[in-house]
Design a protein around this motif. Structure first.
Motif, short mmCIF file in Angstrom:
data_model
loop_
_atom_site.label_atom_id
_atom_site.label_comp_id
_atom_site.label_asym_id
_atom_site.label_seq_id
_atom_site.Cartn_x
_atom_site.Cartn_y
_atom_site.Cartn_z
N HIS A 93 0.81 -1.02 -0.02
CA HIS A 93 -0.08 0.02 0.03
C HIS A 93 0.97 1.17 -0.07
N ALA A 98 -2.36 6.81 -2.81
CA ALA A 98 -3.82 5.82 -2.68
C ALA A 98 -3.87 4.89 -3.70
N VAL A 99 -2.60 4.08 -3.70
CA VAL A 99 -2.56 2.97 -4.79
C VAL A 99 -2.11 1.69 -3.80
N ASP A 133 -7.57 3.25 2.16
CA ASP A 133 -7.53 4.45 1.32
C ASP A 133 -6.69 4.06 0.12
N ALA A 134 -7.43 3.49 -0.66
CA ALA A 134 -6.87 3.14 -2.26
C ALA A 134 -7.72 3.52 -3.31
N GLU A 135 -7.35 4.03 -4.13
CA GLU A 135 -8.22 4.37 -5.58
C GLU A 135 -7.98 3.48 -6.51
N THR A 136 -6.51 3.47 -6.79
CA THR A 136 -6.03 2.77 -7.81
C THR A 136 -5.54 1.36 -7.48
N ILE A 137 -6.12 0.25 -7.79
CA ILE A 137 -5.67 -1.12 -7.43
C ILE A 137 -4.96 -1.77 -8.45
N GLY A 146 -10.39 -0.57 -9.48
CA GLY A 146 -10.95 0.10 -8.05
C GLY A 146 -11.78 -0.74 -7.46
N LYS A 147 -12.54 -0.22 -6.45
CA LYS A 147 -12.78 -1.16 -5.50
C LYS A 147 -14.11 -1.91 -5.97
#
Length: 230
Positions: A93, A98-99, A133-137, A146-147
């Motif tokens: 993480h 936010a990746v 807190d992750a927008e880009t996965i 994303g989620k």
């Protein structure tokens, strides 16, 4: 800090079997289906692997739970979530960006393979991802997402768990159980034969005696026929 090979480290279970335990001899599943047939699209599972002459490089630093590492002026979090896909699953993480890099905890566009389990551990790992807190996965397999895709993957795992548990309680053979699973909403996923391995993993967990063996099931993948959507 730890000794090389100590503590948790991320690895792929079948590679570990072929490499770390028997580097000069392929595991039975690596020699191809026991029926002698090699179905189209499954040649990658039928190839023999030769790890002879390779010297493994072991970790010089190990951890359990969570570890923060400074990389290029930013903090990177390593989060242990195994056993799930394998015993050493780790998320990477990068909070300020936010990746999230999931490794094989996330498959997008195809059926996963539940090597180690328990499946509840994999579902819990998905819940943990959804809380970060992750927008880009970045998944281990498939495109950057994303989620919403994580939620869909969690739903898949939950359906496998529920169906396999029910089928096991009814005494259904594992192949029949896999073929009868309702795949509504998941018929677009590639590698559908892997469902046999995943149902088998839940059976193995419920049996508690190591059966059905994963490598034995890999030799039966060509017997699987994807069920139609209900």
């Amino acid at each position: 800090m730890g000794q090389p090979g100590a503590g948790r480290r991320r690895h792929h279970r079948l590679g570990r079997r072929r490499h770390g335990h028997a580097p000069r001899q392929a595991a039975p599943a690596a020699r191809g289906p026991r029926t002698g047939r090699t179905p189209a699209g499954r040649s990658r599972d039928a190839q023999a692997f030769d790890f002879g002459g390779i010297t493994p490089t072991y970790p010089t630093r190990t951890f359990t739970g969570e570890l923060e590492v400074p990389v290029g002026g930013r903090t990177v979090r390593l989060i242990e979530v195994g056993p799930a896909h394998t015993v050493g699953d780790v998320l990477v993480h990068v909070p300020d960006a936010a990746v999230l890099f999931t490794g094989d905890i996330l498959f997008v566009g195809g059926h996963p393979v539940l090597h180690s389990g328990p499946i509840a551990g994999w579902i819990a790992a998905c819940d943990l991802i959804l809380g970060l807190d992750a927008e880009t996965i970045v998944p281990g397999h498939g495109p950057v997402v994303g989620k919403p895709e994580v939620r869909r993957f969690r739903d898949y795992l939950q359906r496998v768990r529920d169906h396999a548990t029910r089928a096991h309680g009814e005494g259904q053979p594992v192949l029949r159980a896999a073929q009868q699973m309702n795949l509504d909403g998941f018929t677009d996923l590639a590698d559908p034969e892997r469902l046999l391995l995943n149902v088998g993993a839940v059976y193995r967990e419920l049996n508690g005696d190591g059966t059905p063996d994963e490598l034995e099931l890999m030799g039966r993948l060509d017997q699987y026929t994807q069920p139609s959507a209900h």
